[in-house]
Scaffold this motif. Structure first.
Motif, mmCIF file in Angstrom:
data_model
loop_
_atom_site.group_PDB
_atom_site.id
_atom_site.type_symbol
_atom_site.label_atom_id
_atom_site.label_comp_id
_atom_site.label_asym_id
_atom_site.label_seq_id
_atom_site.Cartn_x
_atom_site.Cartn_y
_atom_site.Cartn_z
ATOM 1 N N TYR A 147 -2.465 1.676 6.231
ATOM 2 C CA TYR A 147 -3.269 2.611 5.429
ATOM 3 C C TYR A 147 -3.009 4.038 5.898
ATOM 4 O O TYR A 147 -2.860 4.951 5.095
ATOM 5 C CB TYR A 147 -4.771 2.284 5.530
ATOM 6 N N CYS A 198 0.831 -1.212 0.000
ATOM 7 C CA CYS A 198 0.000 0.000 0.000
ATOM 8 C C CYS A 198 0.865 1.262 0.000
ATOM 9 O O CYS A 198 0.457 2.290 -0.538
ATOM 10 C CB CYS A 198 -0.965 0.001 1.183
ATOM 11 N N CYS A 205 -6.192 -5.190 -1.829
ATOM 12 C CA CYS A 205 -5.469 -5.520 -0.599
ATOM 13 C C CYS A 205 -5.927 -6.858 -0.007
ATOM 14 O O CYS A 205 -7.082 -7.006 0.380
ATOM 15 C CB CYS A 205 -5.696 -4.396 0.410
ATOM 16 N N TYR A 221 -7.564 0.901 -3.484
ATOM 17 C CA TYR A 221 -6.593 -0.114 -3.080
ATOM 18 C C TYR A 221 -7.246 -1.240 -2.278
ATOM 19 O O TYR A 221 -6.818 -2.409 -2.354
ATOM 20 C CB TYR A 221 -5.475 0.540 -2.259
#
Lengths: 211, 184
Positions: free
Chosen positions: A190, A128, A178, A174
């Motif tokens: 995050y 991420c 994920c 995302y």
């Protein structure tokens, strides 16, 4: 040219002032940026294969990401105009970070000690940190374009706010990819990914927002 | 000076709706206040002050749609003036000029106005020559030669809104060129 002559030039046959961007333009920047991010996920990165079965955690992660966008967009709007302090708006972001930190600690305390480290780090490279900024870029571009049309006077702050809001939107997209659902992982990484977007925004803010 | 705020804001709001005389009065009063503001802060480089007055006047005119009716007009005005000043000092520092400390004098009240219709070093006439032809023509006709937009439309064969948009874009381009010129 004398200043009086410049003023005459500016005002002659000028008519009414142009209008500030309508709310739908902001919605378009956010919605369009999100859509491009989702298209990138589906075409280039690939959704997680079990997205149907994992709908609950996917939605929870998307909501967490959306909360960042919702907490920082009012700050963007505020900083787009001269002489408007952020005020209490920073409190919403602080509250969100506090809730995330508490949730992370509770989740880690509840985890099996042997699994604790893995629940926190996800057991691999936190992608991420790379992908959220990439997915945030279309939204950031739209917001920069709108904010430049107004008159930001604190470029670093405005850039950071744009970065954080776009990072929140990028993280929504995302979440469709994920594969890790651990609460401790999501609240930590995050937040860091969105924080990285804010830092990038602060660094590049002065360059892109100068007017 | 609350009365200044009230009067200036009244003129400004009329100007927003298209009252050119009110906008002109507002910009004249604002330029006098800005002259005081910049001269106070650029004591060692007074010749830069009028450049900044003009850059700021163009900014507060072309960015007037960014004023939020809920805020004091002077807060908005001085936030822009301060932005232009910091931008100026940063450019100067990059060129290796003397660093001037920015004091934090209160900006809540208007600076003492200085009315002297000063000349800036910016050569607006020369900058106009560098605009694209359409913008230059639009500015010349409806901004400099005092023709009505309708007369200019008849002369050029362009529509009135086309002329206004071209002149507006030209003024914005002018503002960018002034800032870029000050960079050198």
């Amino acid at each position: 040219m004398k200043t009086e002559d410049l003023i005459a030039l500016l005002t002659r046959n000028e008519g009414a002032a142009e209008r500030a961007p309508a709310p739908w333009r902001w919605a378009l920047a956010i919605g369009g940026g999100l859509l491009i991010g989702l298209v990138l996920i589906v075409t280039a990165i690939g959704m997680r294969p079990d997205i149907g079965a994992a709908m609950m955690p996917v939605m929870a992660k998307a909501a967490f990401a959306a909360a960042f966008a919702a907490a920082t967009l009012p700050i963007v709007l505020r900083l787009a105009r001269p002489g408007r302090p952020i005020g209490w708006r920073i409190g919403a972001l602080g509250l969100l970070l506090a809730v995330a930190a508490i949730a992370c600690v509770i989740a880690l305390m509840g985890a099996d000690p042997a699994e604790r480290m893995r629940a926190w780090t996800g057991g691999g490279f936190p992608w991420c940190l790379v992908l959220v900024p990439v997915l945030a870029t279309p939204t950031a571009a739209g917001l920069i374009w709108l904010v430049r049309g107004l008159a930001p006077t604190s470029l670093t702050q405005a850039g950071a706010a744009i970065g954080a809001a776009a990072g929140g939107v990028g993280a929504i997209a995302y979440a469709m990819y994920c594969p890790i659902d651990s609460v401790a992982f999501v609240t930590t990484w995050y937040s860091l990914a969105i924080g990285l977007c804010a830092a990038l925004g602060a660094i590049f803010g002065a360059r892109f927002l100068r007017w | 000076m609350a009365s200044d705020e009230t009067r200036l804001r009244g003129l400004f709001l009329k100007g927003l709706e298209g009252d050119e005389a009110a906008q002109r009065s507002f910009l004249l009063e604002a330029s006098a206040a800005l002259r005081g503001y910049f001269r106070n802060r650029l004591r060692t480089a007074p010749e830069d002050a009028e450049d900044l007055v003009q850059e700021t006047i163009i900014a507060i005119h072309t960015k007037r749609h960014t004023y939020d009716a809920a805020q004091p007009l002077t807060a908005w005005l001085y936030a822009i003036a301060r932005y232009r000043l910091i931008d100026h000092l940063r450019r100067q520092k990059r060129r290796g000029g003397p660093a001037i400390a920015l004091d934090d004098a209160p900006e809540a009240a208007l600076a003492d106005p200085v009315h002297d219709n000063a000349d800036a070093r910016h050569d607006v006439a020369a900058l106009l020559e560098r605009l694209p032809e359409k913008q230059r023509t639009a500015i010349r006709l409806i901004k400099l030669e005092e023709k009505s937009v309708r007369e200019a439309a008849v002369l050029t064969g362009w529509s009135e809104s086309d002329l206004k948009v071209s002149a507006h874009r030209g003024v914005k381009a002018l503002a960018r060129m002034m800032a870029a010129e000050a960079d050198r």
